[in-house]
Write an enzyme that holds these catalytic residues in place. Structure first.
Site, PDB file in Angstrom:
ATOM      1  N   GLU A  96       0.847  -1.356  -0.065  1.00  0.00           N
ATOM      2  CA  GLU A  96       0.066  -0.027   0.017  1.00  0.00           C
ATOM      3  C   GLU A  96       0.823   1.242  -0.004  1.00  0.00           C
ATOM      4  OE1 GLU A  96      -4.148  -1.689   1.781  1.00  0.00           O
ATOM      5  OE2 GLU A  96      -2.583  -1.339   3.298  1.00  0.00           O
ATOM      6  N   CYS A 109       3.675   8.374   1.221  1.00  0.00           N
ATOM      7  CA  CYS A 109       4.158   7.285   2.034  1.00  0.00           C
ATOM      8  C   CYS A 109       4.360   6.147   1.371  1.00  0.00           C
ATOM      9  CB  CYS A 109       3.384   7.209   3.338  1.00  0.00           C
ATOM     10  SG  CYS A 109       3.990   5.814   4.685  1.00  0.00           S
ATOM     11  N   CYS A 116       7.148  -7.398   6.246  1.00  0.00           N
ATOM     12  CA  CYS A 116       8.113  -7.015   7.089  1.00  0.00           C
ATOM     13  C   CYS A 116       8.494  -8.225   7.893  1.00  0.00           C
ATOM     14  CB  CYS A 116       7.912  -5.611   7.799  1.00  0.00           C
ATOM     15  SG  CYS A 116       9.340  -4.826   8.907  1.00  0.00           S
ATOM     16  N   CYS A 120       7.539  -6.063  14.976  1.00  0.00           N
ATOM     17  CA  CYS A 120       7.231  -5.022  15.796  1.00  0.00           C
ATOM     18  C   CYS A 120       5.904  -5.493  16.440  1.00  0.00           C
ATOM     19  CB  CYS A 120       7.581  -3.817  15.458  1.00  0.00           C
ATOM     20  SG  CYS A 120       9.142  -3.327  14.843  1.00  0.00           S
ATOM     21  N   CYS A 123       2.721  -3.646  15.327  1.00  0.00           N
ATOM     22  CA  CYS A 123       2.520  -2.964  14.028  1.00  0.00           C
ATOM     23  C   CYS A 123       1.751  -4.266  13.114  1.00  0.00           C
ATOM     24  CB  CYS A 123       3.836  -2.675  13.420  1.00  0.00           C
ATOM     25  SG  CYS A 123       3.802  -2.460  11.510  1.00  0.00           S
ATOM     26  N   GLY A 169       7.353  -2.247   5.674  1.00  0.00           N
ATOM     27  CA  GLY A 169       8.871  -2.952   5.269  1.00  0.00           C
ATOM     28  C   GLY A 169       9.766  -2.142   6.047  1.00  0.00           C
ATOM     29  N   GLU A 170      11.029  -2.836   6.164  1.00  0.00           N
ATOM     30  CA  GLU A 170      12.026  -2.164   6.617  1.00  0.00           C
ATOM     31  C   GLU A 170      13.286  -1.570   5.640  1.00  0.00           C
ATOM     32  OE1 GLU A 170      13.386  -0.820   9.764  1.00  0.00           O
ATOM     33  OE2 GLU A 170      15.152  -0.351   8.401  1.00  0.00           O
ATOM     34  N   SER A 201      12.473   5.762   7.051  1.00  0.00           N
ATOM     35  CA  SER A 201      12.335   5.541   8.509  1.00  0.00           C
ATOM     36  C   SER A 201      12.847   4.352   8.806  1.00  0.00           C
ATOM     37  CB  SER A 201      10.881   5.735   8.679  1.00  0.00           C
ATOM     38  OG  SER A 201      10.516   5.399  10.080  1.00  0.00           O
ATOM     39  N   SER A 223      12.518   4.799  14.488  1.00  0.00           N
ATOM     40  CA  SER A 223      11.173   4.283  15.424  1.00  0.00           C
ATOM     41  C   SER A 223      11.640   3.864  16.735  1.00  0.00           C
ATOM     42  CB  SER A 223      10.375   3.347  14.585  1.00  0.00           C
ATOM     43  OG  SER A 223      10.005   3.635  13.421  1.00  0.00           O
ATOM     44  N   LEU A 224      11.715   4.952  17.756  1.00  0.00           N
ATOM     45  CA  LEU A 224      12.262   4.564  19.111  1.00  0.00           C
ATOM     46  C   LEU A 224      10.944   3.656  19.990  1.00  0.00           C
ATOM     47  CD1 LEU A 224      14.828   5.038  20.558  1.00  0.00           C
ATOM     48  CD2 LEU A 224      13.795   7.141  21.363  1.00  0.00           C
ATOM     49  N   HIS A 225      10.128   4.335  20.212  1.00  0.00           N
ATOM     50  CA  HIS A 225       8.862   3.809  20.935  1.00  0.00           C
ATOM     51  C   HIS A 225       9.166   3.326  22.499  1.00  0.00           C
ATOM     52  CE1 HIS A 225       7.378   3.791  17.074  1.00  0.00           C
ATOM     53  NE2 HIS A 225       8.164   2.676  16.580  1.00  0.00           N
ATOM     54  N   ASN A 300      -2.316   3.209  16.667  1.00  0.00           N
ATOM     55  CA  ASN A 300      -3.686   3.009  15.665  1.00  0.00           C
ATOM     56  C   ASN A 300      -3.858   1.305  15.860  1.00  0.00           C
ATOM     57  OD1 ASN A 300      -4.124   5.457  14.495  1.00  0.00           O
ATOM     58  ND2 ASN A 300      -1.933   5.176  13.549  1.00  0.00           N
ATOM     59  N   CYS A 343      -0.869   4.944   9.990  1.00  0.00           N
ATOM     60  CA  CYS A 343       0.636   4.259  10.392  1.00  0.00           C
ATOM     61  C   CYS A 343       0.277   3.139  10.982  1.00  0.00           C
ATOM     62  CB  CYS A 343       1.388   5.075  11.582  1.00  0.00           C
ATOM     63  SG  CYS A 343       1.682   6.688  10.894  1.00  0.00           S
TER      64      CYS A 343
HETATM   65  N1  SAH Z   1      10.297  -0.155   9.373  1.00  0.00           N
HETATM   66  C1  SAH Z   1      10.315   1.120   9.308  1.00  0.00           C
HETATM   67  C2  SAH Z   1       9.177   1.908   8.532  1.00  0.00           C
HETATM   68  C3  SAH Z   1       7.736   1.405   8.665  1.00  0.00           C
HETATM   69  S1  SAH Z   1       6.604   1.737  10.100  1.00  0.00           S
HETATM   70  C4  SAH Z   1      10.328   1.671  10.683  1.00  0.00           C
HETATM   71  O1  SAH Z   1      10.133   0.956  11.606  1.00  0.00           O
HETATM   72  O2  SAH Z   1      10.271   2.887  11.067  1.00  0.00           O
HETATM   73  C5  SAH Z   1       6.239   3.403  10.003  1.00  0.00           C
HETATM   74  C6  SAH Z   1       6.196   4.101  11.501  1.00  0.00           C
HETATM   75  O3  SAH Z   1       4.689   3.676  11.893  1.00  0.00           O
HETATM   76  C7  SAH Z   1       7.177   3.538  12.562  1.00  0.00           C
HETATM   77  O4  SAH Z   1       7.533   4.467  13.494  1.00  0.00           O
HETATM   78  C8  SAH Z   1       6.344   2.460  13.215  1.00  0.00           C
HETATM   79  O5  SAH Z   1       6.762   2.174  14.549  1.00  0.00           O
HETATM   80  C9  SAH Z   1       4.838   2.996  13.258  1.00  0.00           C
HETATM   81  N2  SAH Z   1       3.681   2.233  13.608  1.00  0.00           N
HETATM   82  C10 SAH Z   1       3.676   0.899  13.237  1.00  0.00           C
HETATM   83  N3  SAH Z   1       2.623   0.345  13.766  1.00  0.00           N
HETATM   84  C11 SAH Z   1       1.830   1.489  14.217  1.00  0.00           C
HETATM   85  C12 SAH Z   1       0.632   1.332  14.969  1.00  0.00           C
HETATM   86  N4  SAH Z   1      -0.141   0.482  15.153  1.00  0.00           N
HETATM   87  N5  SAH Z   1       0.157   2.743  15.428  1.00  0.00           N
HETATM   88  C13 SAH Z   1       0.789   3.890  15.137  1.00  0.00           C
HETATM   89  N6  SAH Z   1       2.180   3.784  14.494  1.00  0.00           N
HETATM   90  C14 SAH Z   1       2.477   2.643  14.233  1.00  0.00           C
END
Ligand code: SAH
Length: 367
Positions: A96, A109, A116, A120, A123, A169-170, A201, A223-225, A300, A343
């Protein structure tokens, strides 16, 4: 079987490789400039229409090459104007691509892999598993298709002002295909985006960040989180391999390079998991010395997930603490959630998957 299989897809080649290609068929390398302009400035893929090339060269190209973007399988437009395309590559593979229009900019985007491998836990793409890397043509082809669908450049005004590799994807695990696509996004003969308008990203692949720094000038998002390893491991399993300390070293090196002044950290706020005021304070300690921006993303939800989005109050409180600590922090507005384009929601629904395979089957029958 398609007849194009033995011909080279010119969308796979960045400017340097396109010059090499013309040389290899005994043509002048400057032909690359003409072809690039046709493809990326005029949106033309048919050699027959490339009238500044001799008829003989056009026929020759016809035999050895194609300009073949992927196919749009469906288009959905959200109430807020966000547009999501399902883009197919044959063999049941699709990703997508999302366009997010705002008052002063339009962000596209794009995806870099089908699925992927990083898994994570919050995700939807991760939950879907990994299928394969996209090729350069499939990555830049998403931009080409979106530009055409949107009527990208009219009267000198561009609808796509920014491109982010933040879809499925990464990207750093598909380095060799991603870099030529970045180069086509940046190059004047390609889409001509400034470095700060192309963002890659990553979930934190340290060797990939280091290599990227030495290879091409684009903006970096990480993507730190979570502000500490034990928690981050539960959200981003890759952290076991590349812990926060190493990640911070790599980010510091990236921004120390003169053109790459800040790194954006993405932090998805998950209720009761990483949204405590103490996490915000730890985050300040971790990031305050690094030239950076913090992008807070309300989680989300997607079917089957055990997580929930933080409350509005928690999000506000979290933002207040990090800002009081001196960080620049914005809360990302959720866009296109009525079409599952937000996202972490890309191509993730189980239901969606069924719909998608049905759609793919129908598409295959039609073609
Ligand atoms: N693999 C890369 C790019 C894809 S994810 C990365 O990890 O950065 C793009 C962004 O969306 C990342 O910051 C990811 O952590 C975030 N993301 C993934 N799932 C999400 C969700 N359910 N709600 C909000 N953000 C999310």
């Amino acid at each position: 079987m398609s007849v194009t299989e033995t011909r080279i897809n010119l969308l796979d080649l960045d400017e340097v490789r396109l010059r090499e290609f013309f040389q290899s068929i005994g043509e002048k390398p400057f032909r690359a400039e003409q072809i690039l302009k046709w493809i990326y400035h005029q949106g033309v893929t048919d050699f027959e229409l490339m009238t500044n090339l001799s008829k003989e060269l056009r026929q020759r190209l016809e035999r050895v090459a194609v300009v073949e973007p992927p196919k749009v399988l469906s288009e959905q437009v959200s109430l807020d104007g966000t547009t999501k395309w399902l883009i197919g590559f044959g063999g049941g593979n699709a990703v997508e691509t999302v366009f997010i229009p705002e008052t002063s900019r339009g962000t596209l985007c794009i995806s870099s892999q089908v699925g992927c491998a990083l898994n994570c836990t919050f995700c939807a793409t991760g939950a879907q598993g990994f299928n394969r890397n996209l090729t350069t043509a499939e990555i830049i082809g998403q931009v080409w298709l979106a530009a055409r669908a949107l009527g990208h450049e009219r009267n000198g005004i561009r609808r796509i002002t920014n491109v982010v590799l933040m879809g499925m994807g990464e990207p750093l695990l598909n380095f060799d295909a991603v870099v030529p696509a970045l180069s086509l996004l940046r190059h004047d003969l390609g889409f001509g985006f400034a470095a700060k308008r192309v963002t890659l990203s990553t979930a934190g692949l340290v060797p990939g960040i280091d290599r990227l720094r030495e290879t091409i000038d684009v903006a970096l998002a990480v993507s730190l989180h979570a502000p500490e390893d034990a928690l981050r491991e539960t959200l981003v399993p890759l952290n076991r391999k590349y812990p926060i300390r190493e990640l911070m070293r790599s980010c510091a090196d990236y921004v120390s390079d003169k053109h790459k002044r800040t790194v954006t950290f993405e932090y998805t706020l998950i209720d009761g998991v990483n949204d405590h005021p103490e996490h915000a304070r730890q985050l300040v300690k971790l990031l305050r010395r690094l030239p950076s921006k913090l992008n807070l993303i309300p989680f989300n939800p997607f079917p089957g997930t055990r997580y929930r989005c933080s409350t509005a109050e928690r999000i506000r409180e979290f933002q207040e603490i990090v800002m009081a600590g001196g960080l620049i922090a914005t809360v990302r507005k959720t866009r296109g959630d009525d079409i599952d384009a937000a996202c972490g929601q890309l191509a993730g629904k189980v239901l969606d998957r069924t719909r998608r395979s049905q759609m793919l089957r129908q598409h295959m029958q039609r073609n």
